[in-house]
Design an enzyme around this catalytic site. Structure first.
Site: not given
Length: 80
Positions: A68, A29
């Site tokens: 991720k 993010c």
């Protein structure tokens, strides 16, 4: 007490791990709030902390742990 969002959320991961097939860590993010708090893509800037977090979760949770990551633009050009 030092506020560490990763440590603070560890308890949550243990609770939800009973009801999910896997836990995925979002270390990608790029939002300013995530970067300023040392979470999200900021974890890629601190690989020792990221590795410790992943290792702790893998040892503690009964389900698979995935993560991720994201390549961020480097101010000098290219990616970091």
């Amino acid at each position: 007490k030092i506020h560490d969002p990763i440590v603070d959320n560890f308890g949550h991961a243990k609770v939800i791990a009973r009801d999910v097939a896997a836990v995925d860590i979002n270390m990608g993010c790029p939002k300013p709030l995530a970067l300023q708090s040392g979470t999200g893509a900021a974890l890629c800037e601190d690989p020792e902390r990221a590795a410790a977090m992943v290792s702790t979760l893998v040892r503690a949770l009964p389900c698979p742990v995935t993560g991720k990551i994201r390549l961020l633009p480097d101010p000098a050009g290219g990616a970091r």
